[in-house]
Scaffold this motif. Structure first.
Motif, PDB file in Angstrom:
ATOM      1  N   TYR A 170      44.185  28.677 -34.929  1.00  0.00           N
ATOM      2  CA  TYR A 170      43.202  29.360 -35.766  1.00  0.00           C
ATOM      3  C   TYR A 170      41.786  28.811 -35.611  1.00  0.00           C
ATOM      4  O   TYR A 170      40.859  29.362 -36.181  1.00  0.00           O
ATOM      5  N   ASP A 171      41.626  27.729 -34.870  1.00  0.00           N
ATOM      6  CA  ASP A 171      40.290  27.186 -34.629  1.00  0.00           C
ATOM      7  C   ASP A 171      40.165  26.847 -33.156  1.00  0.00           C
ATOM      8  O   ASP A 171      40.720  25.850 -32.685  1.00  0.00           O
ATOM      9  N   THR A 172      39.455  27.673 -32.409  1.00  0.00           N
ATOM     10  CA  THR A 172      39.272  27.449 -30.972  1.00  0.00           C
ATOM     11  C   THR A 172      37.859  26.984 -30.649  1.00  0.00           C
ATOM     12  O   THR A 172      37.453  26.969 -29.483  1.00  0.00           O
ATOM     13  N   SER A 173      37.105  26.576 -31.679  1.00  0.00           N
ATOM     14  CA  SER A 173      35.693  26.214 -31.472  1.00  0.00           C
ATOM     15  C   SER A 173      35.520  24.984 -30.588  1.00  0.00           C
ATOM     16  O   SER A 173      34.491  24.824 -29.932  1.00  0.00           O
ATOM     17  N   ALA A 174      36.527  24.091 -30.553  1.00  0.00           N
ATOM     18  CA  ALA A 174      36.422  22.868 -29.765  1.00  0.00           C
ATOM     19  C   ALA A 174      37.036  23.011 -28.369  1.00  0.00           C
ATOM     20  O   ALA A 174      37.058  22.058 -27.603  1.00  0.00           O
ATOM     21  N   TRP A 175      37.525  24.195 -28.033  1.00  0.00           N
ATOM     22  CA  TRP A 175      38.165  24.395 -26.733  1.00  0.00           C
ATOM     23  C   TRP A 175      37.118  24.532 -25.624  1.00  0.00           C
ATOM     24  O   TRP A 175      36.010  25.011 -25.852  1.00  0.00           O
ATOM     25  N   ASN A 176      37.499  24.122 -24.443  1.00  0.00           N
ATOM     26  CA  ASN A 176      36.637  24.249 -23.274  1.00  0.00           C
ATOM     27  C   ASN A 176      36.394  25.736 -22.968  1.00  0.00           C
ATOM     28  O   ASN A 176      37.342  26.524 -22.966  1.00  0.00           O
ATOM     29  N   PRO A 177      35.141  26.127 -22.709  1.00  0.00           N
ATOM     30  CA  PRO A 177      34.862  27.546 -22.402  1.00  0.00           C
ATOM     31  C   PRO A 177      35.636  28.073 -21.202  1.00  0.00           C
ATOM     32  O   PRO A 177      35.828  29.286 -21.062  1.00  0.00           O
ATOM     33  N   ASN A 178      36.095  27.156 -20.332  1.00  0.00           N
ATOM     34  CA  ASN A 178      36.841  27.572 -19.141  1.00  0.00           C
ATOM     35  C   ASN A 178      38.342  27.639 -19.373  1.00  0.00           C
ATOM     36  O   ASN A 178      39.102  27.849 -18.416  1.00  0.00           O
ATOM     37  N   HIS A 179      38.793  27.445 -20.608  1.00  0.00           N
ATOM     38  CA  HIS A 179      40.221  27.521 -20.907  1.00  0.00           C
ATOM     39  C   HIS A 179      40.762  28.881 -20.467  1.00  0.00           C
ATOM     40  O   HIS A 179      40.115  29.913 -20.636  1.00  0.00           O
TER      41      HIS A 179
END
Length: 210
Positions: A170-179
Motif C-alpha cells: 500500500y506504500d510504494t513511495s520508497a520503491w526504486n523508479p526502475n522497479h
C-alpha cells in the motif's frame, strides 16, 4: 481489479522446481552460496544437458546478492529450514501463522474472481513474504516491507476453484523508479498500490496474538 465477480488473467503460479527439499543447515553450510563462487556451484550441480540449472543458479545468486531497490526493505536468502525459522522468529516472534496458495489451478488462464477476504491488515506489523527460488536444493528469498496487507482470493478456473493468497503493497513511495512493477503497470513510486499473487511453494508469515 481483484473484486468478486471480476474477470482477469492469472500469471504462471508454478514453481519451476517444485520437487526440492531443504538441506539440513549443517550440510547447507558446506556449499558455497554467493555469486563470487558461482563457478564452483555450477561445477557441483550442473551437467551439459542441464542448461536450465545454470540459469537457475545464476538468477538465484543474483537475487540473493543484490542490494534492495526499496528503502526500508529487510531481506535474506535462506537455504535451510533452520535459517528460515530463525529469520521469522527474529522479525515476528514465535507466535506466527503461515499462508500459502492452495494449488497452481488458474495459471495462464482468464479466471473469475470469487470471494476476496482480508486475512491480515495490520500495517504496523508487516508480514514476511518468502518466495521459492529455483536452485538445486530449496532456497527462499524472504523479505519484510512496510504497509502490506494480505488477502485470500477464490479464483474460479476452468477445472476448479483455487484458494490463492495475494499480497498488496500500500506504500510504494520508497520503491526504486526502475522497479519492474512500475514498468509493467506504467506508473511511478507512490502513485499506485502493487498487488501480486503468492506462487506455488511461496509463503506469507504473519504475526498472531500470543
Amino acid at each position: 481489479m481483484v473484486k468478486q465477480g471480476s474477470f482477469m488473467p492469472v500469471p504462471d503460479l508454478r514453481d519451476p522446481m517444485s520437487y526440492r527439499s531443504f538441506l539440513p543447515r549443517s550440510l547447507a553450510l558446506k556449499f558455497p552460496f554467493s555469486f563470487a563462487q558461482i563457478k564452483e556451484l555450477k561445477n557441483l550441480f550442473t551437467e551439459d544437458n542441464e542448461s536450465n540449472m545454470d540459469e537457475y543458479i545464476q538468477g538465484t545468486l543474483e537475487i540473493c546478492d543484490e542490494k534492495s531497490l526499496i528503502r526500508g526493505e529487510q531481506s535474506t536468502c535462506t537455504n535451510s529450514a533452520e535459517d528460515l525459522i530463525d529469520f521469522v522468529v527474529k522479525k515476528l516472534g514465535k507466535h506466527v501463522r503461515i499462508w500459502s496458495t492452495e494449488s497452481i489451478e488458474g495459471s495462464y488462464e482468464n479466471v473469475t474472481i470469487g470471494a476476496v477476504k482480508l486475512i491480515y491488515g495490520n500495517l504496523s506489523e508487516p508480514p514476511i513474504l518468502c518466495h521459492s527460488q529455483p536452485f538445486p536444493f530449496q532456497v527462499y528469498y524472504c523479505h519484510v516491507l512496510p504497509k502490506v496487507k494480505v488477502y485470500a482470493v477464490d479464483i474460479h478456473a476452468r477445472k476448479k476453484v483455487n484458494h490463492a493468497i495475494m499480497a498488496c503493497h500500500y506504500d510504494t513511495s520508497a520503491w526504486n523508479p526502475n522497479h519492474f512493477a512500475f514498468k509493467l503497470l506504467g506508473f511511478g513510486p507512490g502513485l499506485i498500490e502493487v498487488c501480486h499473487w503468492i506462487n506455488e511453494n511461496g509463503m506469507v508469515w504473519t504475526k498472531t496474538l500470543g
